[in-house]
Design an enzyme around this catalytic site. Structure first.
Site, PDB file in Angstrom:
ATOM      1  N   SER A 143       0.859  -1.195   0.000  1.00 49.03           N
ATOM      2  CA  SER A 143       0.000   0.000   0.000  1.00 49.03           C
ATOM      3  C   SER A 143       0.889   1.236   0.000  1.00 49.03           C
ATOM      4  O   SER A 143       2.078   1.148   0.364  1.00 49.03           O
ATOM      5  CB  SER A 143      -0.856  -0.017   1.272  1.00 49.03           C
ATOM      6  OG  SER A 143      -1.511   1.220   1.467  1.00 49.03           O
TER       7      SER A 143
ATOM      8  N   TYR B  62      -2.457  -0.322  10.469  1.00 49.93           N
ATOM      9  CA  TYR B  62      -2.395  -0.707   9.054  1.00 49.93           C
ATOM     10  C   TYR B  62      -1.062  -0.266   8.446  1.00 49.93           C
ATOM     11  O   TYR B  62      -0.399  -1.040   7.748  1.00 49.93           O
ATOM     12  CB  TYR B  62      -3.581  -0.079   8.322  1.00 49.93           C
ATOM     13  CG  TYR B  62      -3.721  -0.441   6.859  1.00 49.93           C
ATOM     14  CD1 TYR B  62      -4.113  -1.728   6.471  1.00 49.93           C
ATOM     15  CD2 TYR B  62      -3.483   0.496   5.855  1.00 49.93           C
ATOM     16  CE1 TYR B  62      -4.262  -2.051   5.130  1.00 49.93           C
ATOM     17  CE2 TYR B  62      -3.635   0.183   4.518  1.00 49.93           C
ATOM     18  CZ  TYR B  62      -4.029  -1.092   4.156  1.00 49.93           C
ATOM     19  OH  TYR B  62      -4.183  -1.416   2.825  1.00 49.93           O
TER      20      TYR B  62
HETATM   21  P1  NAD Z   1     -11.149  -6.329   0.084  1.00 50.49           P
HETATM   22  O1  NAD Z   1     -11.602  -6.144   1.470  1.00 50.49           O
HETATM   23  O2  NAD Z   1     -12.132  -6.469  -1.006  1.00 50.49           O
HETATM   24  O3  NAD Z   1     -10.124  -7.542  -0.044  1.00 50.49           O
HETATM   25  C1  NAD Z   1      -9.432  -8.112   1.035  1.00 50.49           C
HETATM   26  C2  NAD Z   1      -9.591  -9.609   0.913  1.00 50.49           C
HETATM   27  O4  NAD Z   1      -8.787 -10.255   1.891  1.00 50.49           O
HETATM   28  C3  NAD Z   1     -11.046 -10.023   1.161  1.00 50.49           C
HETATM   29  O5  NAD Z   1     -11.447 -10.938   0.155  1.00 50.49           O
HETATM   30  C4  NAD Z   1     -10.988 -10.684   2.526  1.00 50.49           C
HETATM   31  O6  NAD Z   1     -11.969 -11.664   2.710  1.00 50.49           O
HETATM   32  C5  NAD Z   1      -9.582 -11.277   2.481  1.00 50.49           C
HETATM   33  N1  NAD Z   1      -9.088 -11.585   3.820  1.00 50.49           N
HETATM   34  C6  NAD Z   1      -9.088 -10.768   4.902  1.00 50.49           C
HETATM   35  N2  NAD Z   1      -8.579 -11.433   5.951  1.00 50.49           N
HETATM   36  C7  NAD Z   1      -8.255 -12.687   5.514  1.00 50.49           C
HETATM   37  C8  NAD Z   1      -7.689 -13.817   6.136  1.00 50.49           C
HETATM   38  N3  NAD Z   1      -7.339 -13.821   7.432  1.00 50.49           N
HETATM   39  N4  NAD Z   1      -7.480 -14.924   5.378  1.00 50.49           N
HETATM   40  C9  NAD Z   1      -7.802 -14.944   4.074  1.00 50.49           C
HETATM   41  N5  NAD Z   1      -8.356 -13.901   3.431  1.00 50.49           N
HETATM   42  C10 NAD Z   1      -8.565 -12.783   4.159  1.00 50.49           C
HETATM   43  O7  NAD Z   1     -10.210  -5.074  -0.213  1.00 50.49           O
HETATM   44  P2  NAD Z   1      -9.166  -4.816  -1.384  1.00 50.49           P
HETATM   45  O8  NAD Z   1      -9.122  -3.364  -1.541  1.00 50.49           O
HETATM   46  O9  NAD Z   1      -9.407  -5.677  -2.559  1.00 50.49           O
HETATM   47  O10 NAD Z   1      -7.800  -5.249  -0.653  1.00 50.49           O
HETATM   48  C11 NAD Z   1      -6.891  -6.170  -1.211  1.00 50.49           C
HETATM   49  C12 NAD Z   1      -5.483  -5.814  -0.731  1.00 50.49           C
HETATM   50  O11 NAD Z   1      -5.133  -4.531  -1.250  1.00 50.49           O
HETATM   51  C13 NAD Z   1      -5.337  -5.719   0.794  1.00 50.49           C
HETATM   52  O12 NAD Z   1      -4.092  -6.264   1.181  1.00 50.49           O
HETATM   53  C14 NAD Z   1      -5.362  -4.221   1.046  1.00 50.49           C
HETATM   54  O13 NAD Z   1      -4.688  -3.879   2.227  1.00 50.49           O
HETATM   55  C15 NAD Z   1      -4.634  -3.732  -0.194  1.00 50.49           C
HETATM   56  N6  NAD Z   1      -4.869  -2.326  -0.519  1.00 50.49           N
HETATM   57  C16 NAD Z   1      -6.135  -1.882  -0.761  1.00 50.49           C
HETATM   58  C17 NAD Z   1      -6.327  -0.545  -1.049  1.00 50.49           C
HETATM   59  C18 NAD Z   1      -7.706   0.047  -1.315  1.00 50.49           C
HETATM   60  O14 NAD Z   1      -7.852   1.281  -1.284  1.00 50.49           O
HETATM   61  N7  NAD Z   1      -8.728  -0.737  -1.610  1.00 50.49           N
HETATM   62  C19 NAD Z   1      -5.216   0.323  -1.105  1.00 50.49           C
HETATM   63  C20 NAD Z   1      -3.947  -0.178  -0.867  1.00 50.49           C
HETATM   64  C21 NAD Z   1      -3.785  -1.516  -0.583  1.00 50.49           C
END
Ligand code: NAD
Length: 240
Positions: free
Chosen positions: A125, A138
């Site tokens: 991130s 985070y």
């Molecule tokens: P999201 O919440 O849709 O995806 C996160 C996924 O991780 C979900 O499917 C959730 O069920 C799964 N998850 C959570 N805990 C888990 C566990 N213990 N075991 C297995 N699966 C688990 O959100 P997203 O935005 O698609 O996030 C995906 C990645 O991108 C994450 O690592 C997040 O930190 C990172 N990210 C997201 C953003 C944003 O703005 N959306 C920005 C930077 C980084």
């Protein structure tokens, strides 16, 4: 060559978009997450395997590696927002567990069978590269993910394997939607004003599309990225 690709957190958001892109390109994709129904929704219309696993559980992660993968994407993650004084120990531990421990367990198992040309990619991130007053747990966890990536990169450099991080700003997924709702409630704003606040760090002034993150992941997994190692690829419109 048909590659075997593993994506964690494949049941939603970025993980879903990444998994579908690799499957559409002809790779053999396995998606994993805690909710089988969400994984099956991602796989609908694609040739994908779905395996339920919690990335914080050592035995469940180990069970995913009955055969080696060429590309392993540690995408599962998340965390709660709030200033440090309000962060409970349970929330702190849970945030470190899913982001840091989950990536550690996944990459450790992946490396045990990974051969030349292998690719380890962590969904980090912009919070890996700068602090945030309302996301201390985070940001700490995502900084930790990047430290792990940079260390593993040095370890695997001589084996033809690379390890990199993708660092998005706010991406248009459920996670960003939760952040927008939280800002809306906290400051009693309209949704449009809360969205403007959330994207204010991005010089392009909008949410990032999941496909814009997919493009970075597919590049890092491509043969052309063979000399890119230990890199934090910012996908943030210039925020970093
Ligand atoms: P999201 O919440 O849709 O995806 C996160 C996924 O991780 C979900 O499917 C959730 O069920 C799964 N998850 C959570 N805990 C888990 C566990 N213990 N075991 C297995 N699966 C688990 O959100 P997203 O935005 O698609 O996030 C995906 C990645 O991108 C994450 O690592 C997040 O930190 C990172 N990210 C997201 C953003 C944003 O703005 N959306 C920005 C930077 C980084």
């Amino acid at each position: 060559m048909t590659r075997r690709v593993l994506v964690t957190g494949g049941g939603s958001g970025i993980g879903r978009a990444v998994a579908r892109a690799f499957a559409a390109a002809g790779d053999r994709v396995t998606i994993t997450g805690r909710r089988l129904a969400a994984l099956e929704e991602t796989a609908e219309g694609f040739d994908m395997a779905c395996r339920a696993a919690d990335v914080t559980d050592e035995a469940q992660v180990q069970a995913l590696f009955d055969a080696p993968y060429h590309v392993v994407i540690a995408n599962a993650g998340g965390g709660v927002a709030g200033k440090l004084r309000g962060v409970s120990l349970a929330d702190w531990n849970a945030t470190l567990a899913v982001n840091m421990t989950g990536t550690f367990l996944l990459f450790r198992e992946a490396l045990r069978g990974m051969g030349t040309g292998g690719r380890l990619i962590a969904m980090a991130s912009t919070a890996s590269l700068k602090g945030g007053a309302t996301v201390p747990a985070y940001a700490a966890a995502k900084h930790g993910v990047l430290g792990l990536v940079r260390s593993v990169a040095l370890d695997v450099a001589g084996k033809g394997i690379t390890c990199n991080a993708v660092c998005p700003g706010f991406v248009d997924t459920d996670l960003a939607e939760a952040a927008i709702s939280a800002v809306q409630k906290r400051f009693d704003l309209t949704r449009a004003a809360a969205l403007a606040e959330v994207v204010s760090d991005n010089p392009m002034g909008r949410l990032i599309a999941p496909d814009e993150v997919v493009a970075a992941v597919t590049f890092l997994a491509s043969p052309g990225a063979s000399m890119v190692n230990g890199h934090a690829l910012s996908v943030s419109g210039g925020e970093i």
